[in-house]
Design an enzyme around this catalytic site. Structure first.
Site: not given
Ligand code: FPP
Length: 253
Positions: A31, A48, A142
């Site tokens: 997050d 992201h 892994l």
């Molecule tokens: C939460 O942060 C994150 C997500 C909803 C997306 C996570 C995805 C990735 C890290 C990349 C995925 C890639 C692969 C290769 C599987 P948020 O956007 O909710 O953050 P915030 O709370 O600060 O708004």
């Protein structure tokens, strides 16, 4: 944006990777991508994108630390509520990540798997994940699980529906039904429950992640936003886990 997996530089080599009492299964709620980007005046997508670099670092550290299973919450059933352009961006990342790193993941003996309802994902996401699952199926290093279009309540409800179907067909006995059998109906069938859950980004909630599987898991929360989460932080979380006493409701003898 490519970060090679094993260009071990001085800093990384100076870290200590203890082998005793390492959590076998680590699950992570990644997050804070959006806030990381907003803090720098960038669009949320940049967070992201940077989050993928963190995935690379943490997968590498998990391998070095001899973690057996790493489950990453990449896209939840609730994330469909986000603006379309953000959803599209996130769902392109698995393909981008795998097109760059799959050869190295194969070389590192990583087995890729996914949990969640893949059917609703765009074809290119499903295809990239399916290809990676097939290419790495014989690996025994892994296990890297991506939770994509994953929601724990949805998972439990579906498991119950299938299980009740099996009971009605006489394949399963209601009287003999136990927790282990129920677990076998979940996406995580056959995978050990997480020993450690890490959530970055400061929130202290589960957000519909692995509700059944986390019953006896140790939790570790950090305010650090996912794009800033480092190898050092991850090793610190593993160290904190090592110091915990797991009693599973019993008492220490
Ligand atoms: C939460 O942060 C994150 C997500 C909803 C997306 C996570 C995805 C990735 C890290 C990349 C995925 C890639 C692969 C290769 C599987 P948020 O956007 O909710 O953050 P915030 O709370 O600060 O708004």
């Amino acid at each position: 944006m490519k970060i090679p997996f094993f260009n071990t530089n001085q800093l990384e080599e100076s870290f200590h990777y203890p082998e005793d009492n390492t959590p076998e299964h680590v699950a992570i709620i990644m997050d804070g991508n959006g806030r990381w980007a907003e803090n720098q005046g960038l669009p949320r997508a940049a967070g992201h994108q940077e989050g993928v670099s963190t995935i690379v670092k943490i997968v590498k550290t998990a391998i070095k630390s001899k973690v057996k299973v790493l489950t990453l919450y990449a896209f939840s059933t609730e994330n469909w509520k986000r603006p379309r352009h953000e959803i599209d961006f996130i769902l392109k990342l698995p393909k981008e990540f795998l097109s760059i790193y799959l050869p190295e993941l194969i070389a590192q003996n990583v087995r890729i798997d996914a949990i969640g309802d893949m059917n609703a994902l765009p074809f290119f996401t499903r295809e990239a994940i399916q290809h990676a699952i097939e290419r790495t199926g014989d690996n025994d290093g892994l296990q890297l699980n991506f939770a994509l279009n994953y929601g724990s309540r949805h998972e439990i409800l579906n498991a119950m529906k299938t299980m009740i179907g099996d009971i009605n067909k006489g394949k399963l006995s209601l009287d003999e039904l136990n927790e282990q059998q129920f677990s076998g109906y979940l996406y995580t069938a056959g995978v050990k429950d997480p020993d450690l859950l890490i959530r970055t980004g400061g929130e202290k909630r589960l957000s519909n992640f692995l509700l059944w599987q986390l019953a006896y898991t140790e939790f570790w929360f950090t305010d650090v936003l996912w794009p800033d989460f480092s190898e050092k932080e991850f090793l610190h979380a593993l160290e904190k886990y090592r110091q915990r006493e797991r009693r599973y409701g019993g008492i220490l003898k």
